[in-house]
Design an enzyme around this catalytic site. Structure first.
Site, PDB file in Angstrom:
ATOM      1  N   GLY A 154       0.835  -1.193   0.000  1.00 12.29           N
ATOM      2  CA  GLY A 154       0.000   0.000   0.000  1.00 12.29           C
ATOM      3  C   GLY A 154       0.871   1.244   0.000  1.00 12.29           C
ATOM      4  CB  ILE A 156       3.960   2.231   4.462  1.00 13.35           C
ATOM      5  CG1 ILE A 156       3.131   3.272   5.212  1.00 13.35           C
ATOM      6  CG2 ILE A 156       5.370   2.158   5.057  1.00 13.35           C
ATOM      7  CD1 ILE A 156       2.880   2.947   6.684  1.00 13.35           C
ATOM      8  NE  ARG A 176      -6.678  -8.406   1.903  1.00 13.60           N
ATOM      9  CZ  ARG A 176      -7.424  -7.665   2.706  1.00 13.60           C
ATOM     10  NH1 ARG A 176      -8.295  -8.250   3.502  1.00 13.60           N
ATOM     11  NH2 ARG A 176      -7.312  -6.355   2.710  1.00 13.60           N
ATOM     12  NE  ARG A 232      -1.242  -1.366  14.695  1.00  4.43           N
ATOM     13  CZ  ARG A 232      -0.770  -0.142  14.483  1.00  4.43           C
ATOM     14  NH1 ARG A 232       0.529   0.054  14.313  1.00  4.43           N
ATOM     15  NH2 ARG A 232      -1.582   0.894  14.458  1.00  4.43           N
ATOM     16  CD  GLU A 261       3.953  -2.346  19.857  1.00  9.85           C
ATOM     17  OE1 GLU A 261       3.517  -1.187  20.001  1.00  9.85           O
ATOM     18  OE2 GLU A 261       4.285  -2.817  18.768  1.00  9.85           O
ATOM     19  CG  HIS A 279       5.234   0.960  17.636  1.00  8.29           C
ATOM     20  ND1 HIS A 279       4.041   0.301  17.789  1.00  8.29           N
ATOM     21  CD2 HIS A 279       5.146   1.617  16.445  1.00  8.29           C
ATOM     22  CE1 HIS A 279       3.259   0.543  16.743  1.00  8.29           C
ATOM     23  NE2 HIS A 279       3.919   1.342  15.915  1.00  8.29           N
ATOM     24  CB  VAL A 280      10.880   4.523  17.230  1.00  8.50           C
ATOM     25  CG1 VAL A 280      10.836   4.606  18.737  1.00  8.50           C
ATOM     26  CG2 VAL A 280      11.935   3.504  16.769  1.00  8.50           C
TER      27      VAL A 280
END
Ligand code: A2R
Length: 318
Positions: A154, A156, A176, A232, A261, A279-280
Site C-alpha cells: 500500500g 508505505i 490479497r 503490527r 507492546e 515502536h518508533v
C-alpha cells in the site's frame, strides 16, 4: 456559542493541545479520576475524540458519550478501533495516512542495514574497547542484490520499495489483490518467503493479518533469512518467531512492533541475531508533527462542515 466537547485519549503535543482547545472544550481521559461521575456530568457534551492507534476508542467511552460523532486517530493503523461499532453509531473515524510513509520506510531500511551489517554489535565493538583488545570485528553481510519480499504493497509498502532501490534488490510482494506496481506479485506468501532473503511486513493489523507470518512462512524464509516487521506485532506469530530464531531455522529479525507492546519477550531480548526497536517507525519530530497536524485538521474540518479529510475506508460513506 459553547464549544463542542472533545475527549483526548492518550497524549498530544502542545501545538495539538493549543489548536484543539481553541475549537473545543477539552477533556483529558487520563486526568479523569472517576469516569462514571464524569460521564454523568460531561459525557453528553462530548462530540469528538482524539485518540491513537494504541488506545483506540474504548467501549466505555462510546457508551458514556452518546453524542460522539467523530474519532480522529493519530497514526495510520487503526486496528485498535472497533470501526463496525463506530459505523453503527454514525461515528466518523479518521486517521493520518501518507504523512508517515517516508519515515516508516526509513525505519525499515535502518532495520535491514542494522541486521545485515551487524551495526549494533560493531558499534559495541568500537565503543567497548574490544577492537583494541581483541582485534577486528567479524565480517557482516551486504544488503545489496538481495531478493526482498514485501507483505503489503500500500502507501508505505510502495515507499519502502522505492527507497530500497539503492540496494539493487529483486522485489516481490504479496497482497490479497494484485497492484499496479513494477514488482513481481506472489499470490502465495509462503512461496514468496521461500524465494526471499528478506521478508518485510507492512500490512495493517487486525483479524485478516493475525499471525499471517506463521511457522511455515518463517521457516520458508530460512536460516539465512531476515524478517522485518514495521506493521503490527500481531502480523507475526511471536512464539513461532522465537522458536525459529532459537533453532536457527530463521536467521535474523528486525522488529519495531510486538504482540503485547510495550512488553517484549525476554527470549527476544536475549538474542543477538535480532534488532529491537520500541515502536518508533514514525517517531521523529518532523513526522510526528505532521501526524499531529492532520489529526487536528480532521477535527477542525469536522467542526466546520461535518466531514473529515482522511476517513478510514470503513467510514468513508458516512
Ligand atoms: O490485500 P490488499 O490487496 O488489500 O493490500 C493491502 C495489504 N493487505 C494485505 N495483504 C495480505 N493479506 C492481508 N490479509 C492483507 N490486508 C491488507 O496491506 C495493502 O497493499 C496493504 C495496506 O496498505 P495501506 O492500506 O495503504 O496501508 P499503509 O498506509 O501502507 O499502512 C500499513 C500499515 C498500517 O495499517 C499500520 O498498521 C502500519 O502500516 O504502520
Amino acid at each position: 456559542m459553547s464549544k463542542p466537547g472533545l475527549l483526548l485519549i492518550g497524549g498530544a503535543t502542545d501545538i495539538m493541545l493549543d489548536r484543539m482547545s481553541a475549537e473545543f472544550t477539552l477533556h483529558k481521559l487520563n486526568e479523569i479520576k472517576d469516569f462514571n461521575t464524569w460521564v454523568e456530568t460531561s459525557g453528553a457534551s462530548i462530540e469528538a475524540v482524539a485518540t491513537n492507534g494504541h488506545d483506540g476508542v474504548p467501549a466505555r467511552v462510546m457508551e458514556g458519550c452518546p453524542n460522539l460523532k467523530v474519532a480522529s486517530a493519530y497514526g495510520v493503523g487503526y486496528d485498535a478501533i472497533d470501526t463496525a461499532a463506530c459505523v453503527a453509531r454514525g461515528i466518523k473515524v479518521s486517521h493520518t495516512p501518507n504523512v508517515l510513509n517516508a519515515e516508516v520506510a526509513n525505519t525499515t531500511l535502518l532495520l535491514i542495514l542494522a541486521c545485515f551489517r551487524n551495526f549494533l554489535s560493531d558499534e559495541h565493538h568500537a565503543r567497548s574497547g574490544d577492537w583494541e583488545r581483541e582485534g577486528n570485528a567479524p565480517l557482516s553481510r551486504s544488503p545489496d542484490n538481495r531478493v526482498i519480499g514485501i507483505l503489503g504493497m500500500g502507501r508505505i509498502g510502495q515507499e519502502i520499495a522505492e527507497r530500497l532501490q539503492v540496494f539493487n534488490p529483486t522485489l516481490l510482494y504479496h497482497t490479497r489483490s494484485k497492484k499496479d506496481v513494477p514488482y513481481e506479485y506472489c499470490a502465495d506468501l509462503k512461496e514468496m518467503a521461500a524465494r526471499a532473503d528478506v521478508l518485510i511486513c507492512i500490512t495493517p493489523g487486525g483479524a485478516s493479518t493475525n499471525k499471517i507470518v506463521n511457522k511455515d512462512v518463517l521457516e520458508a524464509l530460512g536460516p539465512e533469512g531476515l524478517v522485518v516487521n514495521v506493521s503490527r506485532g500481531t502480523v507475526i506469530d511471536e512464539d513461532a518467531l522465537i522458536a525459529a530464531l532459537q533453532s536457527g531455522k530463521l536467521g535474523m529479525a528486525g522488529l519495531d512492533v510486538f504482540e503485547k507492546e510495550p512488553h517484549i519477550p525476554d527470549a527476544l531480548k536475549a538474542m543477538d541475531n535480532v534488532v529491537l526497536l520500541p515502536h518508533v517507525g514514525s517517531a521523529t519530530h518532523e513526522t510526528r508533527a505532521a501526524m499531529g497536524k492532520l489529526t487536528v485538521d480532521n477535527l477542525i474540518q469536522w467542526k466546520q462542515d461535518g466531514t473529515v479529510l482522511t476517513p478510514v475506508p470503513e467510514c468513508a460513506h458516512l
